[in-house]
Design an enzyme around this catalytic site. Structure first.
Site, PDB file in Angstrom:
ATOM      1  N   GLU A  67       0.854  -1.190   0.000  1.00 27.06           N
ATOM      2  CA  GLU A  67       0.000   0.000   0.000  1.00 27.06           C
ATOM      3  C   GLU A  67       0.893   1.246   0.000  1.00 27.06           C
ATOM      4  O   GLU A  67       1.901   1.297   0.700  1.00 27.06           O
ATOM      5  CB  GLU A  67      -0.890   0.019   1.251  1.00 27.06           C
ATOM      6  CG  GLU A  67      -1.788   1.260   1.285  1.00 27.06           C
ATOM      7  CD  GLU A  67      -2.754   1.261   2.458  1.00 27.06           C
ATOM      8  OE1 GLU A  67      -3.626   0.374   2.516  1.00 27.06           O
ATOM      9  OE2 GLU A  67      -2.621   2.153   3.312  1.00 27.06           O
ATOM     10  N   HIS A 127     -14.041  -3.627  13.760  1.00 31.99           N
ATOM     11  CA  HIS A 127     -14.081  -2.189  13.454  1.00 31.99           C
ATOM     12  C   HIS A 127     -14.491  -1.430  14.720  1.00 31.99           C
ATOM     13  O   HIS A 127     -15.414  -1.854  15.423  1.00 31.99           O
ATOM     14  CB  HIS A 127     -15.068  -1.930  12.306  1.00 31.99           C
ATOM     15  CG  HIS A 127     -15.065  -0.506  11.862  1.00 31.99           C
ATOM     16  ND1 HIS A 127     -15.931   0.427  12.382  1.00 31.99           N
ATOM     17  CD2 HIS A 127     -14.276   0.164  10.983  1.00 31.99           C
ATOM     18  CE1 HIS A 127     -15.689   1.611  11.814  1.00 31.99           C
ATOM     19  NE2 HIS A 127     -14.689   1.476  10.960  1.00 31.99           N
ATOM     20  N   GLN A 158       5.188   6.846  14.748  1.00 26.90           N
ATOM     21  CA  GLN A 158       4.293   6.128  13.844  1.00 26.90           C
ATOM     22  C   GLN A 158       3.324   5.239  14.643  1.00 26.90           C
ATOM     23  O   GLN A 158       2.143   5.201  14.366  1.00 26.90           O
ATOM     24  CB  GLN A 158       5.184   5.280  12.947  1.00 26.90           C
ATOM     25  CG  GLN A 158       4.557   4.634  11.773  1.00 26.90           C
ATOM     26  CD  GLN A 158       5.578   3.670  11.143  1.00 26.90           C
ATOM     27  OE1 GLN A 158       6.763   3.677  11.456  1.00 26.90           O
ATOM     28  NE2 GLN A 158       5.102   2.839  10.256  1.00 26.90           N
TER      29      GLN A 158
HETATM   30  P1  FAD Z   1     -17.899  -0.478   6.398  1.00 28.64           P
HETATM   31  O1  FAD Z   1     -17.641  -1.815   5.857  1.00 28.64           O
HETATM   32  O2  FAD Z   1     -19.053   0.291   5.874  1.00 28.64           O
HETATM   33  O3  FAD Z   1     -18.039  -0.627   7.989  1.00 28.64           O
HETATM   34  C1  FAD Z   1     -18.063   0.509   8.847  1.00 28.64           C
HETATM   35  C2  FAD Z   1     -18.826   0.173  10.124  1.00 28.64           C
HETATM   36  O4  FAD Z   1     -20.218   0.032   9.822  1.00 28.64           O
HETATM   37  C3  FAD Z   1     -18.402  -1.146  10.783  1.00 28.64           C
HETATM   38  O5  FAD Z   1     -18.466  -0.983  12.158  1.00 28.64           O
HETATM   39  C4  FAD Z   1     -19.456  -2.142  10.296  1.00 28.64           C
HETATM   40  O6  FAD Z   1     -19.633  -3.228  11.192  1.00 28.64           O
HETATM   41  C5  FAD Z   1     -20.686  -1.245  10.220  1.00 28.64           C
HETATM   42  N1  FAD Z   1     -21.680  -1.671   9.228  1.00 28.64           N
HETATM   43  C6  FAD Z   1     -21.444  -2.098   7.967  1.00 28.64           C
HETATM   44  N2  FAD Z   1     -22.606  -2.386   7.325  1.00 28.64           N
HETATM   45  C7  FAD Z   1     -23.598  -2.119   8.220  1.00 28.64           C
HETATM   46  C8  FAD Z   1     -25.032  -2.211   8.182  1.00 28.64           C
HETATM   47  N3  FAD Z   1     -25.673  -2.656   7.087  1.00 28.64           N
HETATM   48  N4  FAD Z   1     -25.733  -1.846   9.289  1.00 28.64           N
HETATM   49  C9  FAD Z   1     -25.104  -1.407  10.408  1.00 28.64           C
HETATM   50  N5  FAD Z   1     -23.749  -1.308  10.508  1.00 28.64           N
HETATM   51  C10 FAD Z   1     -23.007  -1.666   9.435  1.00 28.64           C
HETATM   52  N6  FAD Z   1      -9.997   5.431   4.501  1.00 28.64           N
HETATM   53  C11 FAD Z   1      -9.884   6.421   3.579  1.00 28.64           C
HETATM   54  O7  FAD Z   1     -10.498   7.490   3.743  1.00 28.64           O
HETATM   55  N7  FAD Z   1      -9.072   6.290   2.475  1.00 28.64           N
HETATM   56  C12 FAD Z   1      -8.385   5.149   2.226  1.00 28.64           C
HETATM   57  O8  FAD Z   1      -7.660   5.048   1.238  1.00 28.64           O
HETATM   58  C13 FAD Z   1      -8.485   4.058   3.172  1.00 28.64           C
HETATM   59  N8  FAD Z   1      -7.851   2.881   2.962  1.00 28.64           N
HETATM   60  C14 FAD Z   1      -8.044   1.823   3.829  1.00 28.64           C
HETATM   61  C15 FAD Z   1      -7.447   0.575   3.549  1.00 28.64           C
HETATM   62  C16 FAD Z   1      -7.621  -0.503   4.420  1.00 28.64           C
HETATM   63  C17 FAD Z   1      -7.005  -1.840   4.087  1.00 28.64           C
HETATM   64  C18 FAD Z   1      -8.391  -0.336   5.612  1.00 28.64           C
HETATM   65  C19 FAD Z   1      -8.543  -1.486   6.578  1.00 28.64           C
HETATM   66  C20 FAD Z   1      -8.986   0.896   5.895  1.00 28.64           C
HETATM   67  C21 FAD Z   1      -8.826   1.985   5.017  1.00 28.64           C
HETATM   68  N9  FAD Z   1      -9.446   3.228   5.240  1.00 28.64           N
HETATM   69  C22 FAD Z   1      -9.323   4.252   4.326  1.00 28.64           C
HETATM   70  C23 FAD Z   1     -10.192   3.461   6.496  1.00 28.64           C
HETATM   71  C24 FAD Z   1     -11.677   3.107   6.375  1.00 28.64           C
HETATM   72  O9  FAD Z   1     -12.320   4.052   5.542  1.00 28.64           O
HETATM   73  C25 FAD Z   1     -12.251   3.148   7.804  1.00 28.64           C
HETATM   74  O10 FAD Z   1     -11.760   2.087   8.565  1.00 28.64           O
HETATM   75  C26 FAD Z   1     -13.754   3.270   7.917  1.00 28.64           C
HETATM   76  O11 FAD Z   1     -14.073   3.644   9.271  1.00 28.64           O
HETATM   77  C27 FAD Z   1     -14.545   1.995   7.625  1.00 28.64           C
HETATM   78  O12 FAD Z   1     -14.482   1.685   6.306  1.00 28.64           O
HETATM   79  P2  FAD Z   1     -15.119   0.289   5.764  1.00 28.64           P
HETATM   80  O13 FAD Z   1     -15.070   0.363   4.292  1.00 28.64           O
HETATM   81  O14 FAD Z   1     -14.498  -0.863   6.423  1.00 28.64           O
HETATM   82  O15 FAD Z   1     -16.631   0.490   6.292  1.00 28.64           O
END
Ligand code: FAD
Length: 279
Positions: free
Chosen positions: A6, A138, A201
């Protein structure tokens, strides 16, 4: 076994050339793909920069790029614009994310969760969709079971590949894999490994993602955190140790959070290339 990196774009005030040298050196290590983050604070311009860097990785350095795409601050029209940019640049692989909530970035109504974005991307064309997962749950989820249920939704809606949040205790990851298996999640899950090479970090990362720190890790920080050279060696050795154990236990892949540092990634890659079957 997959091996990927990454990287992140330069600060908004810096030109994209600022990271070109580092990207070229990382690409020369021949990972299966390099994913490019999307600065959530940058608005749609963030998409442009991610797209430009991902295209360079592909066109200049010959590596498959994966473009990150967070959705909560965007409308469907805006996301469609970013997807069109990706398509024009020949980028087909997208890490579909919700994005972190922040008072500085108002949320819009079109996407609440990453799974909404995954469904939308599926409807827009032939993309390979990746999603994030959290071995230590999360931070907003009420329970690990609920978080895994939502992860399953992401897979059901079209994610074919998962990349994990960083962790420092491999046992946490093995427990998580077991829960995924029980929940019927059977796509490749890459283990997110962050080589911690300076004390600052780790403070930042842990406050952001809440990773638990094994005793072996805190002892390393306490003993070597004050010395730049010692911490670099120790952090690299710790990451290598994690990767050897993960490979021995047959994980699907390693996703290295490189922090745009080709020297660190190079030392790790050299140490594990035989283990990962890459020689
Ligand atoms: P989701 O999968 O939507 O989950 C978020 C929360 O909502 C979780 O607690 C989940 O349990 C809950 N949830 C999901 N679906 C539902 C539902 N239907 N009903 C109720 N609750 C639900 N952020 C950036 O801004 N830019 C980046 O480039 C970036 N890269 C990343 C790369 C990796 C590998 C990781 C692990 C994270 C990255 N992030 C990035 C951070 C990420 O945006 C955050 O962790 C964010 O808080 C959650 O994103 P997600 O896509 O996992 O969310």
């Amino acid at each position: 076994m997959l091996y990927s990196f990454e990287v992140f774009p330069p600060k908004q005030t810096a030109p994209v050339e600022a990271v070109s040298g580092a990207f070229a050196s990382l690409a020369a290590l021949s990972p299966d793909f390099i994913s490019v983050t999307y600065g959530a604070g940058g608005g749609l311009n963030g998409g442009k920069i991610t797209c430009e860097l991902a295209a360079r990785l592909k066109d200049e350095f010959g590596v498959k790029p994966v473009a990150h795409l967070p959705c909560i601050s965007y409308t469907k029209d805006e996301i469609a614009q970013v997807l069109a940019q990706f398509t024009d640049a020949g980028i087909t692989d997208i890490l579909a994310l919700r994005g972190d909530k922040s008072p500085e970035r108002p949320e819009k109504d079109d996407f609440r969760y990453a799974s909404d974005l995954i469904g939308f991307i599926r409807s827009k064309g032939d993309f390979q969709i990746y999603a994030a997962c959290y071995p230590e749950t999360h931070p907003e989820a009420r329970s690990s079971a609920e978080d895994i249920r939502h992860l399953r939704e992401k897979v059901d809606r079209g994610a074919t590949h998962l990349i994990s949040q960083l962790f420092f205790d491999n046992n946490v990851f093995y427990d998580f894999l077991e829960k995924c298996d029980i929940a019927g999640i059977h796509v490749p899950i890459e283990a997110g490994i962050m080589p911690v090479v300076n004390a600052k970090q780790i403070e930042r990362m842990v406050s952001l993602c809440g990773a638990s720190l094994p005793r072996k890790f805190t002892a390393m920080m306490q003993r070597f955190g004050h010395s730049r050279e010692a911490m670099r060696d120790a952090g690299i050795a710790y990451a290598i140790d994690q990767i050897v154990d993960l490979a021995a236990n047959g994980v699907d892949g390693i996703h290295l959070y490189t922090m745009n540092d080709p020297e660190v990634a190079g030392r790790i890659t050299q140490a594990v290339s035989g283990i990962l079957g890459r020689v």
